[in-house]
Design a protein around this motif. Structure first.
Motif, PDB file in Angstrom:
ATOM      1  N   CYS C  80       0.643  -1.294   0.058  1.00  0.00           N
ATOM      2  CA  CYS C  80       0.006   0.188  -0.008  1.00  0.00           C
ATOM      3  C   CYS C  80       0.886   1.249   0.046  1.00  0.00           C
ATOM      4  O   CYS C  80       2.054   1.207   0.205  1.00  0.00           O
ATOM      5  CB  CYS C  80      -0.758   0.150   1.209  1.00  0.00           C
ATOM      6  SG  CYS C  80       0.022   0.037   2.884  1.00  0.00           S
ATOM      7  N   HIS C  81       0.393   2.296   0.050  1.00  0.00           N
ATOM      8  CA  HIS C  81       0.990   3.498  -0.117  1.00  0.00           C
ATOM      9  C   HIS C  81       1.552   3.713   1.436  1.00  0.00           C
ATOM     10  O   HIS C  81       0.875   3.273   2.262  1.00  0.00           O
ATOM     11  CB  HIS C  81       0.224   4.642  -0.514  1.00  0.00           C
ATOM     12  CG  HIS C  81       1.146   5.926  -0.401  1.00  0.00           C
ATOM     13  ND1 HIS C  81       1.385   6.911   0.674  1.00  0.00           N
ATOM     14  CD2 HIS C  81       1.808   6.609  -1.647  1.00  0.00           C
ATOM     15  CE1 HIS C  81       2.117   8.124   0.218  1.00  0.00           C
ATOM     16  NE2 HIS C  81       2.475   7.822  -0.927  1.00  0.00           N
ATOM     17  N   PRO C 109       3.675  10.365  -4.908  1.00  0.00           N
ATOM     18  CA  PRO C 109       3.131  11.783  -4.476  1.00  0.00           C
ATOM     19  C   PRO C 109       1.616  11.837  -4.240  1.00  0.00           C
ATOM     20  O   PRO C 109       0.836  11.145  -4.909  1.00  0.00           O
ATOM     21  CB  PRO C 109       3.564  12.328  -6.079  1.00  0.00           C
ATOM     22  CG  PRO C 109       3.179  11.439  -6.887  1.00  0.00           C
ATOM     23  CD  PRO C 109       3.756  10.181  -6.380  1.00  0.00           C
ATOM     24  N   THR C 110       1.244  12.582  -3.354  1.00  0.00           N
ATOM     25  CA  THR C 110       0.011  12.665  -2.897  1.00  0.00           C
ATOM     26  C   THR C 110      -0.667  11.549  -2.738  1.00  0.00           C
ATOM     27  O   THR C 110      -2.012  11.283  -2.583  1.00  0.00           O
ATOM     28  CB  THR C 110      -0.802  13.583  -4.101  1.00  0.00           C
ATOM     29  OG1 THR C 110       0.157  14.259  -5.003  1.00  0.00           O
ATOM     30  CG2 THR C 110      -1.938  14.435  -3.511  1.00  0.00           C
ATOM     31  N   GLY C 111       0.162  10.652  -1.830  1.00  0.00           N
ATOM     32  CA  GLY C 111      -0.616   9.581  -1.249  1.00  0.00           C
ATOM     33  C   GLY C 111      -0.849   8.426  -2.429  1.00  0.00           C
ATOM     34  O   GLY C 111      -1.390   7.317  -2.251  1.00  0.00           O
ATOM     35  N   LEU C 146      -3.824  11.492   1.130  1.00  0.00           N
ATOM     36  CA  LEU C 146      -3.298  13.078   1.049  1.00  0.00           C
ATOM     37  C   LEU C 146      -4.327  13.676  -0.042  1.00  0.00           C
ATOM     38  O   LEU C 146      -3.707  14.769  -0.709  1.00  0.00           O
ATOM     39  CB  LEU C 146      -1.845  12.798   0.548  1.00  0.00           C
ATOM     40  CG  LEU C 146      -0.774  12.215   1.739  1.00  0.00           C
ATOM     41  CD1 LEU C 146       0.286  12.402   1.318  1.00  0.00           C
ATOM     42  CD2 LEU C 146      -0.999  12.918   3.205  1.00  0.00           C
ATOM     43  N   GLY C 147      -5.568  13.289  -0.154  1.00  0.00           N
ATOM     44  CA  GLY C 147      -6.169  14.283  -0.820  1.00  0.00           C
ATOM     45  C   GLY C 147      -6.122  13.931  -2.279  1.00  0.00           C
ATOM     46  O   GLY C 147      -6.826  14.889  -3.039  1.00  0.00           O
ATOM     47  N   GLY C 148      -5.371  12.865  -2.758  1.00  0.00           N
ATOM     48  CA  GLY C 148      -5.034  12.774  -4.348  1.00  0.00           C
ATOM     49  C   GLY C 148      -6.178  11.925  -4.914  1.00  0.00           C
ATOM     50  O   GLY C 148      -6.920  10.864  -4.312  1.00  0.00           O
ATOM     51  N   HIS C 283      -0.333  20.987  -1.875  1.00  0.00           N
ATOM     52  CA  HIS C 283      -0.472  20.537  -3.332  1.00  0.00           C
ATOM     53  C   HIS C 283      -2.085  20.836  -3.713  1.00  0.00           C
ATOM     54  O   HIS C 283      -2.858  21.089  -2.808  1.00  0.00           O
ATOM     55  CB  HIS C 283      -0.203  19.135  -3.317  1.00  0.00           C
ATOM     56  CG  HIS C 283      -0.719  18.186  -2.431  1.00  0.00           C
ATOM     57  ND1 HIS C 283      -1.806  18.053  -1.877  1.00  0.00           N
ATOM     58  CD2 HIS C 283       0.179  17.586  -1.364  1.00  0.00           C
ATOM     59  CE1 HIS C 283      -2.171  17.011  -1.132  1.00  0.00           C
ATOM     60  NE2 HIS C 283      -0.847  16.785  -0.620  1.00  0.00           N
ATOM     61  N   PRO C 284      -2.177  20.871  -4.796  1.00  0.00           N
ATOM     62  CA  PRO C 284      -3.332  21.430  -5.397  1.00  0.00           C
ATOM     63  C   PRO C 284      -4.568  20.427  -4.956  1.00  0.00           C
ATOM     64  O   PRO C 284      -4.573  19.351  -4.845  1.00  0.00           O
ATOM     65  CB  PRO C 284      -3.305  21.339  -6.804  1.00  0.00           C
ATOM     66  CG  PRO C 284      -1.840  21.438  -7.106  1.00  0.00           C
ATOM     67  CD  PRO C 284      -1.144  20.652  -6.165  1.00  0.00           C
ATOM     68  N   ARG C 285      -5.793  21.048  -4.748  1.00  0.00           N
ATOM     69  CA  ARG C 285      -6.947  20.217  -4.404  1.00  0.00           C
ATOM     70  C   ARG C 285      -7.157  19.192  -5.248  1.00  0.00           C
ATOM     71  O   ARG C 285      -7.326  19.531  -6.657  1.00  0.00           O
ATOM     72  CB  ARG C 285      -8.127  21.170  -4.122  1.00  0.00           C
ATOM     73  CG  ARG C 285      -9.459  20.466  -3.676  1.00  0.00           C
ATOM     74  CD  ARG C 285     -10.415  21.248  -4.106  1.00  0.00           C
ATOM     75  NE  ARG C 285     -10.830  21.385  -5.622  1.00  0.00           N
ATOM     76  CZ  ARG C 285     -11.453  20.262  -6.226  1.00  0.00           C
ATOM     77  NH1 ARG C 285     -11.984  19.190  -5.696  1.00  0.00           N
ATOM     78  NH2 ARG C 285     -11.754  20.471  -7.472  1.00  0.00           N
TER      79      ARG C 285
END
Lengths: 346, 346, 346, 346
Positions: C80-81, C109-111, C146-148, C283-285
């Motif tokens: 997993c991440h 990146p970003t999860g 991380l919202g990705g 990081h961007p939404r």
């Protein structure tokens, strides 16, 4: 030319003699025999820890996982080097015995935990928003799985961090003697005096026949160990035979002699390999293991000649990574034969 | 006068010799050595099961729980006699290794599962409203923990029920040889030909040094056993020493001779105890264990004289329940000394 | 100004109405009611997977760990991440339920799992000398922790590697809808058509009251799930109430509307925070989570004003890392109030 | 005519109203909301235990197994009635959560543990030769799984034995209220004042929607409960909805009214069944469950008419065992309709 594992070596003759002597008549089983009791006394004396508790087992993995299970809660994380035996070679036995504790691998050279990386990992776990994550036992391996030997200062640096986070420190000493003879310090100096709470005191890799021990320097840490051992199906009935081996092992410094012999053989091997074409020594020898990269033709010659060692992917395609391990029974002739083949032409 | 356990006895001289012979040079570790491979062939031949899988271990409990874990799902129930070793003396190791399978103890005389009681218990579990309960492995012990020896018909009666409910049958053969010599049948006859799928083939109680084996007669049943063994921390690195013992054990019928000696010693003891005042024989001897009740003064005399055996609460207050176990090394002199004290006056 | 978690939001009114409607008279318990059966049909239709199996639960962690336990052997490793919920926020529940499977965290990146890093980690495990180590299930989180939001190509890149190593792929879809509305693809397109074998189909974070589901697209993968669920104490008796919620959730695209509202609130928040002094957008939404760093005075003002969000150590000492999460009920007024405080002077 | 389970009934209207009222805006998740805190205070007051710890869950099985896991070591045995829910209907969840503790079932009439049988079983375990076996928690069910209600004296007789052996006592109160209204004593009187250390305080069977609680009267007993709950995947994020239900449940004695209604319906049913041809009442009603045996033609008529109840093998071939359970929503009309069919001719 057996360089695959120190487990491949025979049992030392003094040890076999001890087994024969112990095979005399009846004795109480399950550890209540007098040899097992004599060994606990002997180890307390040797480690200068008069209250230590000693438990006998037959595999090194069992010593590790039973110690970890006794010291660690199921919702905690155990910190170790990322190449540690408990992380990489125990088929999830640590997770099984601890009831699911997580293992968090930390970096460091030659298998030695980098204190900064350890503190960072433990702090990161402690900082997490969720209040349920918990740091648990820190475990280091001496000699490491990449053949490294921690200095006493390095051990203390690691155990200091464990203490800072309020968790115990465990040492996987499968090759304890091989490290001790390099540091030339006392057993106490390399363990509890350097902050180690529990020790897997290995024997099988250094000339014993399936004999291993766990030592808890503070008896309070041994809470419920006997239940866990029995529940793990690891309670040997004929423990006198394990104890007899260890008593002979510790008699007259035999254990240190056996380790010195293994280390010297590795030193001889290293000296012979230095500078040879087609051979890279990944890092300098510290105990009884060499990590090398061998050009494929050399590897092929060695295999054809019956040399035995673990090979895996190297950093370059035309090489093979070869781990060479010596044991107490590795002779100069073994080493020289290996070197001869390395040096020879195809 | 050691009658506490057949685990208290020494290792047979032929076995010790085999260990000495096996201690020759290097050998591959972790079971890939030629002795371990030779043993698997030998056992396939002995049990007339050419596809059987054999795995070596060092404790009887490990053979039981690893076999059960391989055969049983965590949401199943294992059926055994209520006094079975796995139910009463393994400190919940079966529950641990199976991931929580329940053990359901069934009645029967002298430790032998009563087929009617077994079918009743299994049917009851199958009938329950909840669709999630499941019957699992049936495990019987031969020789039983109360010293009983199943006839072949009785074994078949039990395994027939297991088959009826679609589950495997396991035999805990910690004292396998002691039963075999009483039945005078073949190893195949007492196991797979009688419906047994997996056998814990004991050695430690019959003259070996911490040597045990699991045999799966149908290789399909051994699925994932090696993973479970390693994860249980039960993979011995120096397996050649376990294999060497078993090869000598099976050579020239030594294993049967050792068992006969133990059984004969128990028979001699029984004959001497029959009819003595203050001694009750709870049931007739069937193998190498006697269950007796001794008047307290007799018990006191025996203890004072250094006799060793497990004592517990008897059916009458002025008696003590004493379990007397003989092993291959129990001599006529040992037995006669014990009898003399029983007979003597306070 | 609740931005701590989408779990903090209320239940959507349409869902509450569905609960009230479902509360009519008696219904069969334990999932045999007609609403649960209707839901399985509805989900099969929605996901274009006519043989899918659906199981209802009440926590997202339960969906993850029961799916992993069903797909993974105890001696395997789950990939997993490194910041995945299963690795970082489930208190070792995955290790507990799988019987000790290891979790190996991979970077990205970003999860989002980096395919190269994943292949490298899986190959490394497969290459190891010991034959007992095994790769197991690959689990990715959509939306990541991380919202990705993974693109479809990225999901396929990850699942292709799982397939290459012969293991299943699991998606933790606690915020499934929040990702789907960003990708504007079908549920099938984001799951099984992209190589996902099992999905944790979250509901609680998007307006439901403790309602979660596991969907196995291939019924063979659901083997023994019901036993594991019951054994985990996760079988809800009054399942009609979970089913009723999901049926209303999926009716008329309500679930997508709720997710769009959450994502739009986060977009509004992001737009307002861009370029403000003392605010860094890490990081961007991509969905409904913003990861920011706030200057300490701003953080203090927000706390004083009653704003709620998780704060932790930032990359610079004079800042605080703040995770801001919106849900379906986050209004423009909530967002604007937050922004006003950020902009105001101490 | 639903008499299968009290889990089949709807949620009481006052409870549904409480859910609607609680669905107002945002609230802290994971139990830190004010409703959950208010409930702990309310329960401390109700049970006259000012230091009690309260934990919310969603299944009764979860309350049982998490309580047992917190109170019991893996190498211990839990004692319960042989027909207890934890022994018979939880798919080995107790063994799973405790890490393998054994469950030992004890006899007694109507599902109530016989104190003599309990002492005998616990003494037997304590007497065993092996020093590693250990008695653990004693668990009793109130109302029992066979519909029985322990008197206060009987509860004390059982808990006195637990205390004698130094172990805690747990009460599975899935139907707590149904017993309390029969005994007409205080909640404290039926629990800690009668020696109970931990209570599974059920709600789902008495009108709540998947709401359950564990109460530890002595906070020391709750050690590590929160870790176990989270690790078991049982931490509900939106706990305010569970708390809101319980607050309404305990308001104005609603919980007792609901239970009285269920019990009265069962009493009405019993009165109507008494003396009917083809109907045997196995034992007198004590709470809200009736255990009957029905002649097959009656059973057929009831099934044809759509009556729902669990049927199993009776003591005579021409009868069927039928368990009839009423809940708060069972009306006189439901009962009378059932009786009419029983009385009618084929």
């Amino acid at each position: 030319m057996h360089f695959a594992s120190d487990n491949a070596g025979p049992v030392a003759p003094e040890i076999m003699d001890a087994l024969i002597r112990a095979n005399d008549g009846h004795a109480m089983a399950y550890g209540t025999d007098h040899l097992t009791q004599a060994l606990e006394s002997r180890l307390r004396e040797l480690f200068e820890a008069p209250e230590a508790r000693v438990f006998l087992l037959t595999t090194g993995t069992a010593t590790n996982v039973l110690a970890l299970a006794t010291l660690t809660d199921p919702w905690q994380s155990v910190f170790c080097h990322r190449d540690a035996h408990i992380e990489v070679s125990e088929c999830n036995a640590p997770e099984f015995y601890t009831g699911g504790a997580k293992l968090i691998g930390v970096d460091g050279p030659t298998g030695k935990i980098d204190p900064g990386a350890l503190r960072s990992a433990m702090a990161s776990l402690s900082d997490q928003a969720s209040p349920d994550t918990r740091c648990g036992t820190v475990s280091l391996t001496q000699v490491t799985d990449l053949g490294g030997v921690y200095t006493l200062d390095h051990i203390r640096a690691v155990t200091d961090i464990a203490r800072e986070f309020g968790v115990p420190a465990h040492m996987d000493g499968a090759r304890f003697a091989n490290a001790l003879v390099e540091l030339d310090c006392s057993p106490a100096g390399m363990t509890w005096q350097a902050g180690i709470d529990a020790l897997s005191f290995g024997g099988t890799k250094n000339g014993l026949m399936s004999a291993e021990a766990v030592i808890f320097f503070n008896p309070a840490h041994a809470y419920e160990f006997e239940h866990r051992r029995r529940r793990g199906a690891h309670l040997s009935s004929k423990q006198r035979y394990i104890a007899a081996q260890y008593l002979a092992y510790l008699d007259d410094g035999l254990w240190l002699d056996l380790a010195r012999r293994a280390n010297r053989a590795a030193a001889r091997l290293e000296a012979g390999l230095k500078g040879l074409a087609g051979v890279t020594l990944v890092h300098p020898r510290e105990a009884n293991m060499l990590f090398t990269e061998l050009a494929r033709p050399i590897h092929a010659r060695l295999r054809d000649a019956g040399a035995v060692y673990y090979a895996s992917k190297a950093s370059r395609d035309d090489y093979v990574a070869a781990r060479l391990v010596t044991n107490w029974a590795t002779t100069d002739a073994d080493v020289d034969a290996f070197l001869a083949i390395v040096r020879s032409e195809g």
